[in-house]
Write a protein that holds these residues in place. Sequence first.
Motif, mmCIF file in Angstrom:
data_model
loop_
_atom_site.group_PDB
_atom_site.id
_atom_site.type_symbol
_atom_site.label_atom_id
_atom_site.label_comp_id
_atom_site.label_asym_id
_atom_site.label_seq_id
_atom_site.Cartn_x
_atom_site.Cartn_y
_atom_site.Cartn_z
ATOM 1 N N PHE A 156 10.452 8.945 -6.546
ATOM 2 C CA PHE A 156 10.428 7.583 -6.012
ATOM 3 C C PHE A 156 9.370 6.752 -6.735
ATOM 4 N N SER A 157 8.176 7.306 -6.888
ATOM 5 C CA SER A 157 7.086 6.590 -7.569
ATOM 6 C C SER A 157 7.431 6.326 -9.032
ATOM 7 N N LEU A 158 8.085 7.273 -9.655
ATOM 8 C CA LEU A 158 8.486 7.116 -11.049
ATOM 9 C C LEU A 158 9.483 5.975 -11.189
ATOM 10 N N LEU A 159 10.483 5.944 -10.327
ATOM 11 C CA LEU A 159 11.472 4.864 -10.378
ATOM 12 C C LEU A 159 10.830 3.520 -10.063
ATOM 13 N N GLU A 160 9.916 3.495 -9.090
ATOM 14 C CA GLU A 160 9.242 2.238 -8.752
ATOM 15 C C GLU A 160 8.496 1.680 -9.960
ATOM 16 N N PHE A 161 7.770 2.544 -10.667
ATOM 17 C CA PHE A 161 7.018 2.077 -11.834
ATOM 18 C C PHE A 161 7.966 1.544 -12.903
ATOM 19 N N LEU A 162 9.065 2.240 -13.136
ATOM 20 C CA LEU A 162 10.040 1.799 -14.132
ATOM 21 C C LEU A 162 10.646 0.449 -13.743
ATOM 22 N N MET A 163 11.005 0.287 -12.463
ATOM 23 C CA MET A 163 11.631 -0.954 -12.027
ATOM 24 C C MET A 163 10.657 -2.125 -12.053
ATOM 25 N N ARG A 164 9.409 -1.867 -11.712
ATOM 26 C CA ARG A 164 8.409 -2.943 -11.765
ATOM 27 C C ARG A 164 8.162 -3.393 -13.199
ATOM 28 N N ASN A 165 8.425 -2.518 -14.145
ATOM 29 C CA ASN A 165 8.209 -2.837 -15.551
ATOM 30 C C ASN A 165 9.532 -2.939 -16.302
ATOM 31 N N ALA A 166 10.565 -3.378 -15.609
ATOM 32 C CA ALA A 166 11.907 -3.474 -16.194
ATOM 33 C C ALA A 166 11.886 -4.308 -17.467
ATOM 34 N N GLY A 167 12.581 -3.802 -18.484
ATOM 35 C CA GLY A 167 12.673 -4.507 -19.756
ATOM 36 C C GLY A 167 11.520 -4.248 -20.692
ATOM 37 N N HIS A 194 10.770 15.389 -14.528
ATOM 38 C CA HIS A 194 11.029 14.457 -13.426
ATOM 39 C C HIS A 194 11.986 13.350 -13.848
ATOM 40 N N MET A 195 11.886 12.905 -15.094
ATOM 41 C CA MET A 195 12.789 11.868 -15.576
ATOM 42 C C MET A 195 14.231 12.380 -15.577
ATOM 43 N N SER A 196 14.419 13.632 -15.988
ATOM 44 C CA SER A 196 15.750 14.226 -16.004
ATOM 45 C C SER A 196 16.335 14.316 -14.595
ATOM 46 N N ARG A 197 15.505 14.728 -13.636
ATOM 47 C CA ARG A 197 15.971 14.826 -12.256
ATOM 48 C C ARG A 197 16.305 13.447 -11.689
ATOM 49 N N LEU A 198 15.461 12.467 -11.992
ATOM 50 C CA LEU A 198 15.697 11.111 -11.504
ATOM 51 C C LEU A 198 17.013 10.573 -12.051
ATOM 52 N N ARG A 199 17.245 10.759 -13.340
ATOM 53 C CA ARG A 199 18.487 10.273 -13.948
ATOM 54 C C ARG A 199 19.710 10.951 -13.332
ATOM 55 N N ALA A 200 19.618 12.239 -13.101
ATOM 56 C CA ALA A 200 20.756 12.964 -12.526
ATOM 57 C C ALA A 200 21.109 12.407 -11.145
ATOM 58 N N GLY A 206 28.571 9.079 -11.920
ATOM 59 C CA GLY A 206 29.077 8.661 -13.222
ATOM 60 C C GLY A 206 28.670 7.266 -13.632
ATOM 61 N N GLU A 207 27.703 6.674 -12.921
ATOM 62 C CA GLU A 207 27.234 5.347 -13.296
ATOM 63 C C GLU A 207 26.517 5.387 -14.648
ATOM 64 N N ARG A 208 26.437 4.236 -15.296
ATOM 65 C CA ARG A 208 25.738 4.157 -16.571
ATOM 66 C C ARG A 208 24.238 4.262 -16.335
ATOM 67 N N ASP A 209 23.566 4.952 -17.237
ATOM 68 C CA ASP A 209 22.132 5.211 -17.103
ATOM 69 C C ASP A 209 21.338 3.945 -17.440
ATOM 70 N N PRO A 210 20.520 3.430 -16.493
ATOM 71 C CA PRO A 210 19.713 2.248 -16.789
ATOM 72 C C PRO A 210 18.432 2.559 -17.548
ATOM 73 N N ILE A 211 18.137 3.853 -17.720
ATOM 74 C CA ILE A 211 16.888 4.263 -18.367
ATOM 75 C C ILE A 211 17.182 4.675 -19.816
ATOM 76 N N GLU A 212 16.575 3.979 -20.730
ATOM 77 C CA GLU A 212 16.739 4.289 -22.148
ATOM 78 C C GLU A 212 15.523 5.074 -22.638
ATOM 79 N N THR A 213 15.782 6.169 -23.344
ATOM 80 C CA THR A 213 14.712 6.918 -23.986
ATOM 81 C C THR A 213 14.486 6.357 -25.381
ATOM 82 N N VAL A 214 13.271 5.924 -25.647
ATOM 83 C CA VAL A 214 12.904 5.440 -26.975
ATOM 84 C C VAL A 214 12.146 6.578 -27.644
#
Length: 226
Positions: A156-167, A194-200, A206-214
Motif C-alpha cells: 500500500f505504501s509503495l503504491l501511494e508513493f508511486l501515485m503521489r509521484n505519478a509521471g 514488492h514491486m512484482s507483488r504489487l503489479r500482480a 489482465g489490465e495494462r500495467d501502469p508502472i513502467e520499469t526504467v
Amino acid sequence: MKILAVEDDALTLALLVSSLAEAGHDVEQAGDGHTGLRLACEAAHDVAIVDRMLPGIDGLELVRRLRATGVQTPVLFLTTMGGISDRVDGLEAGGDDYLVKPFAFAELLARVNALARRPPLGRIETVLDAAGIEMDLIRRRVSRAGRVVDLQPREFSLLEFLMRNAGQLVTRRQLLESVWGFHFDPKTNIVETHMSRLRAKLNGNGERDPIETVRGAGYVFHAQIP
C-alpha cells in the motif's frame, strides 16, 4: 531549501551551518530554545533541526509550542539521548524524525531531504485517483475498475508513493528511503520483490500495467495509460 538549525554546541552548530550551506541550502541558526522558537514562528522553513538539550527552553518544549501555534515545519531532533523512551518522547512532542549524535552528515542530509519531500499537511489528499486506480488513504482501501485490490501495508505504501509521484521517475533509493525508511542500501531485492507483488495484484484481471520499469534508473507510474 531553507533550514533552521537550533543547537547550543558552537562546534556542532558551525558544522551544521557550513555543511548544509555547502550542500546548497539556506541556513538560519539559533543557539538557544527561545531564539529557535522565535525564528521558527517568524519565517517559514522547509525543515528544522533541533537539539534536545537547549538553554532557555529545551527542544521538546520548543516543538510542543510550535505545534500548539499551528507551525507544522518538519522537525528532525538531533541529540545524544538515544534511548527508546527518548525517541518516543521526541516523536510524541511533535518531532518527525530523530538522529542520535555522533552522526554522519550524509545520513543527516538524507533525512532532511526526506522530510522536505513530505507534502504540507494542509495539502495532503485523502483519495488518490490515477490510471483507473482509486486509493482511499483513510479507509486504507484500493480498487481498480470497481475491483477491490487487497494489498499488504508495505505494498500500500509503495503504491501511494508511486501515485503521489505519478509521471516522475522514482529511483530505488527513493523507494528504500520513503517506503522502508532505509537510509542505506540493504543489498537485497526487497524493492523488486514488492514491486512484482504489487503489479500482480493491480493487473490481476489482465489490465495494462501502469508502472513502467526504467532499466538502471527506477520506475514511473503513469496516471494515463495509452
